[in-house]
Design a protein around this motif. Structure first.
Motif, short mmCIF file in Angstrom:
data_model
loop_
_atom_site.label_atom_id
_atom_site.label_comp_id
_atom_site.label_asym_id
_atom_site.label_seq_id
_atom_site.Cartn_x
_atom_site.Cartn_y
_atom_site.Cartn_z
N ASP A 137 0.82 -1.17 0.09
CA ASP A 137 0.03 0.00 -0.07
C ASP A 137 1.02 1.17 0.12
N GLU A 170 -5.16 0.82 -10.68
CA GLU A 170 -6.59 1.30 -11.05
C GLU A 170 -7.55 0.13 -11.72
N ASN A 173 -8.52 -2.22 -9.15
CA ASN A 173 -9.68 -1.81 -8.51
C ASN A 173 -11.07 -1.73 -9.10
N ASN A 174 -10.70 -1.24 -10.66
CA ASN A 174 -12.28 -1.27 -11.40
C ASN A 174 -12.81 -2.76 -11.55
N GLU A 208 -12.31 -1.34 -4.73
CA GLU A 208 -11.16 -0.81 -4.32
C GLU A 208 -10.14 -1.82 -3.56
N THR A 209 -8.97 -1.86 -3.90
CA THR A 209 -8.01 -2.85 -2.97
C THR A 209 -6.58 -2.18 -3.01
N LYS A 229 -10.48 -11.37 -2.86
CA LYS A 229 -11.13 -10.57 -4.05
C LYS A 229 -11.45 -11.23 -5.34
#
Ligand code: TYM
Length: 343
Positions: free
Chosen positions: A144, A166, A169-170, A174-175, A332
């Motif tokens: 992160d 990005e 995340n899409n 949100e990761t 995820k």
């Protein structure tokens, strides 16, 4: 203005153990990591998995990895303040890299300047050389990290990391934090002494007078600087003129080491008698910067149990961050985790 309880930025930045560290790595990157280690949370992997994207001698690679850890500490990276570890010891990097391989379009990788340069004129190019920036993205995203301090040459890879994050995340929600590259105002591109149109690089270390290795003895350093390519203008000032790139480079090296402003640097050379004087003074500051580093390096490299134990500590700390983050990502994506889920 940051206050005392302002959140520290989290930094991840890496360096390859292929060959000895050179002055460009030190001035463009390592020196800045050291200067900021009190105000940032630093993660610094020695990225041995990146090194094997081009052929390495196995024994040499293993030796160079330990040597680089010693050199980083000798340069001032404090293992009490920065998490210094070996990339291949934290398997989460490679696992995340694979997952990101599956979400990154190949066209994004083919556009990378470093890939084009390194694969140019090569008969056989490894797949690893193409997917190299994805592993770099995994290094950054698994901690992160919000900032990635690098020399100019790595900026494009960090920008790609943002795109990779990005996209993930899409796709999955949100990761990942979107990191930004932090490139120093001076020293971001130290050029070859033999050819100031080319970045100083370990890859050309075999060319005499190209690079200064952090382990070169002072006489060798002096010889390389005295041989540096300059021009016929005989004027000691900063310049963006391509023909003056050699003098500009020597002044830039002097500037990063002394920490002076552009004007102060130029003033220092008001009384200089030509490029001979310029080279002598640059050589003096480089040697006085590197000599104490070499002394510390030699003490450390002769104490490998101490080094191994510092590496172990760094690895353990890195795992504490990387493993839970990987669990979240696996969850995820829907990869089964024996009761763990990141969703
Ligand atoms: P590497 O090992 O080539 O270089 C380490 C750092 O030194 C900088 N650098 C220079 N800076 C100024 N002038 C030069 N001539 C010069 N040569 C090198 C590089 O920009 C870099 O900051 N792919 C990376 C390693 C990496 C990494 C990462 C970096 C792997 N994972 C994650 C940041 C974040 C590389 O090959 O650096």
């Amino acid at each position: 203005m940051p206050t005392s309880n302002a959140k520290k930025s989290r930094i991840l930045t890496g360096i390859q153990p292929s060959g000895d560290m050179q002055l460009g790595n030190y001035l463009g990157a390592v020196k800045h990591w050291v200067m900021n280690q009190d105000i940032q949370t630093n993660f610094i992997p020695v990225v041995d998995l990146h090194s094997i994207t081009v052929k390495q001698d196995p024994e040499e690679l293993s030796r160079n990895t330990l040597s680089l850890v010693a050199m980083l500490i000798a340069c001032g990276v404090d293992p009490e303040k920065s998490t210094l570890f070996i990339q291949s010891h934290i398997s989460a990097h490679a696992v995340l890299s694979w997952i990101l391989n599956c979400t990154t379009p190949v066209g994004w990788l083919e556009r990378m300047i470093q890939y084009k340069e390194k694969s140019h004129n090569q008969e056989r190019v490894s797949t690893g050389l193409l997917t190299y920036p994805i592993l770099m993205a995994a290094d950054i995203l698994i901690y992160d990290a919000d900032e990635v301090p690098v020399g100019e040459d790595q900026k494009q890879h960090v920008e790609l990391t943002r795109d990779i994050a990005e996209r993930f995340n899409n796709l999955y929600g949100e990761t990942f934090v979107l990191p930004k590259a932090v490139v120093p105002k001076v020293g971001a591109r130290v050029m070859g002494l033999d050819n100031p149109s080319l970045k100083m690089s370990k890859s050309y270390a075999h060319i005499r007078g190209h690079a200064i290795s952090m382990l070169d003895d002072p006489k060798e350093i002096d010889r390389s600087i005295k041989r540096a390519v300059t021009d016929s203008f005989n004027e000691i000032c900063f310049s963006s003129d391509k023909e003056r790139a050699g003098v500009n480079n020597l002044l830039g090296i002097y500037q990063v080491i002394t920490g002076k402003t552009f004007t102060e640097v130029e003033n220092d050379f008001n009384d200089a008698r030509g490029y001979g004087d310029l080279k002598s003074r640059v050589s003096e500051v480089v040697i006085s910067e590197i000599e104490p580093i070499q002394k510390r390096y030699h003490e450390l490299i002769n104490n490998s149990p101490e080094l191994e134990s510092l590496i172990q500590k760094g690895d353990d700390l890195a795992k504490q961050y990387a493993d839970p983050k990987l669990d979240v990502v696996l969850g995820k994506v829907g990869l089964h985790r024996n009761g763990h889920s990141g969703v």
